[in-house]
Design a protein around this motif. Structure first.
Motif, PDB file in Angstrom:
ATOM      1  N   PRO A  29      -0.748  -0.266  10.509  1.00  0.00           N
ATOM      2  CA  PRO A  29      -0.241   1.013  10.028  1.00  0.00           C
ATOM      3  C   PRO A  29       1.272   0.949   9.804  1.00  0.00           C
ATOM      4  CG  PRO A  29      -1.218   1.245  12.219  1.00  0.00           C
ATOM      5  CD  PRO A  29      -1.318  -0.185  11.838  1.00  0.00           C
ATOM      6  N   PRO A  30       1.799   1.699   8.844  1.00  0.00           N
ATOM      7  CA  PRO A  30       3.231   1.618   8.518  1.00  0.00           C
ATOM      8  C   PRO A  30       4.157   1.865   9.698  1.00  0.00           C
ATOM      9  CG  PRO A  30       2.090   2.853   6.833  1.00  0.00           C
ATOM     10  CD  PRO A  30       1.099   2.600   7.927  1.00  0.00           C
ATOM     11  N   LYS A  31       3.763   2.709  10.629  1.00  0.00           N
ATOM     12  CA  LYS A  31       4.652   2.982  11.767  1.00  0.00           C
ATOM     13  C   LYS A  31       4.761   1.787  12.705  1.00  0.00           C
ATOM     14  CE  LYS A  31       1.024   5.045  14.530  1.00  0.00           C
ATOM     15  NZ  LYS A  31       0.511   6.218  15.150  1.00  0.00           N
ATOM     16  N   ASN A  37      12.504  -0.816   8.319  1.00  0.00           N
ATOM     17  CA  ASN A  37      12.536  -0.562   6.876  1.00  0.00           C
ATOM     18  C   ASN A  37      11.861  -1.706   6.143  1.00  0.00           C
ATOM     19  OD1 ASN A  37      13.104   0.818   4.590  1.00  0.00           O
ATOM     20  ND2 ASN A  37      15.264   0.324   4.535  1.00  0.00           N
ATOM     21  N   PHE A  38      10.690  -2.125   6.609  1.00  0.00           N
ATOM     22  CA  PHE A  38      10.019  -3.313   6.098  1.00  0.00           C
ATOM     23  C   PHE A  38       9.350  -3.036   4.758  1.00  0.00           C
ATOM     24  CE2 PHE A  38       6.494  -6.314   5.863  1.00  0.00           C
ATOM     25  CZ  PHE A  38       7.176  -7.496   6.020  1.00  0.00           C
ATOM     26  N   LEU A  39       9.949  -3.470   3.689  1.00  0.00           N
ATOM     27  CA  LEU A  39       9.365  -3.495   2.345  1.00  0.00           C
ATOM     28  C   LEU A  39       8.510  -2.274   2.005  1.00  0.00           C
ATOM     29  CD1 LEU A  39       8.309  -7.235   2.298  1.00  0.00           C
ATOM     30  CD2 LEU A  39      10.377  -6.248   1.387  1.00  0.00           C
ATOM     31  N   GLY A  40       9.127  -1.146   1.911  1.00  0.00           N
ATOM     32  CA  GLY A  40       8.428   0.046   1.470  1.00  0.00           C
ATOM     33  C   GLY A  40       7.970   0.977   2.570  1.00  0.00           C
ATOM     34  N   HIS A  41       8.461   0.784   3.767  1.00  0.00           N
ATOM     35  CA  HIS A  41       8.086   1.688   4.858  1.00  0.00           C
ATOM     36  C   HIS A  41       8.669   3.074   4.615  1.00  0.00           C
ATOM     37  CE1 HIS A  41       7.362   3.315   8.812  1.00  0.00           C
ATOM     38  NE2 HIS A  41       8.637   3.610   8.907  1.00  0.00           N
ATOM     39  N   SER A  46       1.202   7.699   7.238  1.00  0.00           N
ATOM     40  CA  SER A  46       0.333   6.939   8.134  1.00  0.00           C
ATOM     41  C   SER A  46      -0.712   6.127   7.384  1.00  0.00           C
ATOM     42  CB  SER A  46      -0.367   7.889   9.106  1.00  0.00           C
ATOM     43  OG  SER A  46      -1.159   8.799   8.380  1.00  0.00           O
ATOM     44  N   ALA A  47      -0.759   6.213   6.054  1.00  0.00           N
ATOM     45  CA  ALA A  47      -1.741   5.470   5.272  1.00  0.00           C
ATOM     46  C   ALA A  47      -1.296   4.022   5.112  1.00  0.00           C
ATOM     47  CB  ALA A  47      -1.907   6.114   3.906  1.00  0.00           C
TER      48      ALA A  47
END
Length: 81
Positions: A29-31, A37-41, A46-47
């Protein structure tokens, strides 16, 4: 090690790295991404980033294709007589 061999090794290493990043995008999950700030976070989202994973996977395949073409035999061009 000659330059061509370094390009092949670099292409394979980059391909493995991009495929690993794609798998991470599809499963984590993005969180929970490793860097804030990892490549598009985007905070609050939460998707899973499916498009980022697909793009990373395709770049990884392109790196493997580059390494494959660089590893092929080289034909010496003949000098004009």
């Amino acid at each position: 090690m000659n330059k061509q061999r370094l390009l092949v090794v670099g292409g394979v290493v980059a391909g493995i790295a991009f495929i690993a990043i794609a798998i991470m995008y599809w499963t984590v999950p993005p969180k929970s991404l490793p860097l804030p700030n990892f490549l598009g976070h985007e905070s609050g989202v939460s998707a899973v980033h499916v498009k980022h994973g697909v793009a990373s996977f395709l770049v990884g395949l392109a790196c493997f294709a580059f390494a494959w073409f660089q590893s092929g035999p080289k034909h010496a061009s003949r000098a004009a007589s």
